[in-house]
Design a protein around this motif. Structure first.
Motif, short mmCIF file in Angstrom:
data_model
loop_
_atom_site.label_atom_id
_atom_site.label_comp_id
_atom_site.label_asym_id
_atom_site.label_seq_id
_atom_site.Cartn_x
_atom_site.Cartn_y
_atom_site.Cartn_z
N CYS A 217 0.83 -1.21 0.00
CA CYS A 217 0.00 0.00 0.00
C CYS A 217 0.87 1.26 0.00
O CYS A 217 1.96 1.29 0.57
CB CYS A 217 -0.89 0.00 1.24
SG CYS A 217 -2.03 1.40 1.31
N MET B 228 0.23 5.49 0.84
CA MET B 228 -0.71 6.47 1.37
C MET B 228 -0.11 7.86 1.28
O MET B 228 1.10 8.03 1.42
CB MET B 228 -1.04 6.19 2.83
CG MET B 228 -1.81 4.95 3.05
SD MET B 228 -2.40 4.87 4.75
CE MET B 228 -3.25 3.30 4.68
N ALA C 91 2.44 3.15 7.42
CA ALA C 91 1.09 3.56 7.80
C ALA C 91 0.60 2.75 8.99
O ALA C 91 0.00 3.29 9.91
CB ALA C 91 0.14 3.41 6.61
N THR D 149 -9.68 5.74 -1.64
CA THR D 149 -9.13 4.45 -1.22
C THR D 149 -9.29 3.49 -2.39
O THR D 149 -10.32 3.48 -3.05
CB THR D 149 -9.87 3.89 0.01
OG1 THR D 149 -9.74 4.80 1.10
CG2 THR D 149 -9.31 2.53 0.43
N GLN E 90 -4.13 1.59 -1.71
CA GLN E 90 -3.91 3.03 -1.85
C GLN E 90 -4.91 3.77 -0.99
O GLN E 90 -6.08 3.40 -0.92
CB GLN E 90 -4.08 3.44 -3.32
CG GLN E 90 -3.96 4.92 -3.62
CD GLN E 90 -5.26 5.71 -3.37
OE1 GLN E 90 -6.36 5.21 -3.52
NE2 GLN E 90 -5.10 6.96 -2.98
N HIS E 91 -4.44 4.83 -0.32
CA HIS E 91 -5.34 5.72 0.43
C HIS E 91 -4.73 7.11 0.41
O HIS E 91 -3.51 7.26 0.54
CB HIS E 91 -5.52 5.24 1.88
CG HIS E 91 -6.44 6.13 2.65
ND1 HIS E 91 -7.81 6.15 2.47
CD2 HIS E 91 -6.18 7.04 3.62
CE1 HIS E 91 -8.35 7.03 3.29
NE2 HIS E 91 -7.38 7.58 3.99
N GLN E 92 -5.58 8.11 0.27
CA GLN E 92 -5.14 9.50 0.21
C GLN E 92 -6.14 10.36 0.95
O GLN E 92 -7.35 10.12 0.88
CB GLN E 92 -5.01 9.91 -1.26
CG GLN E 92 -4.73 11.37 -1.51
CD GLN E 92 -6.00 12.20 -1.64
OE1 GLN E 92 -7.02 11.72 -2.09
NE2 GLN E 92 -5.93 13.44 -1.21
#
Length: 124
Positions: free
Chosen positions: A29, A31, A45, A95, A109-111
């Motif tokens: 992942c 982020m 993370a 996400t 993925q996360h933002q």
């Protein structure tokens, strides 16, 4: 995964404990968060969350769900989170989740983007 499960999954990432978070974040992942160090990998993370108080409540608005291909889900939303003793938190988020096997999903993925406040008004 149907939409109700997607949003329950996402909510659990905001309010669940570090062990739960570790279970759902893929090692691959990436982020982007609005606080240093800004760009994190899965392991970074997970470590950051272990030392951060969890949110008690979170609500989502402006929700969007896209399924660009089998086994891949991309969501976008606005989050409003709160916990005792802390200011409320608002952010626009994305996400991306991928399916590893039947009913086993991981975040890849996360933002989070915090709205810019100008003279007391959030820019949108």
């Amino acid at each position: 995964m149907d939409d109700d499960r997607i949003w329950a999954f996402e909510e659990s990432l905001w309010i669940g404990d570090a062990d739960h978070y570790h279970e759902l974040i893929d090692d691959a992942c990436v982020m982007v968060l609005p606080a240093p160090p800004f760009v994190l990998t899965g392991a970074q993370a997970i470590d950051a969350v272990a030392d951060t108080p969890r949110w008690q409540t979170v609500t989502f608005s402006d929700r969007q769900v896209m399924r660009p291909e089998e086994g891949l889900i991309v969501i976008a939303y606005r989050a409003h989170a709160s916990r005792d003793g802390a200011d409320a938190y608002d952010a626009f988020c994305t996400t991306t989740m991928r399916r590893l096997e039947h009913d086993v999903w991981r975040v890849v993925q996360h933002q989070q983007t915090v709205p810019i406040v100008v003279a007391g008004h959030a820019e949108q």
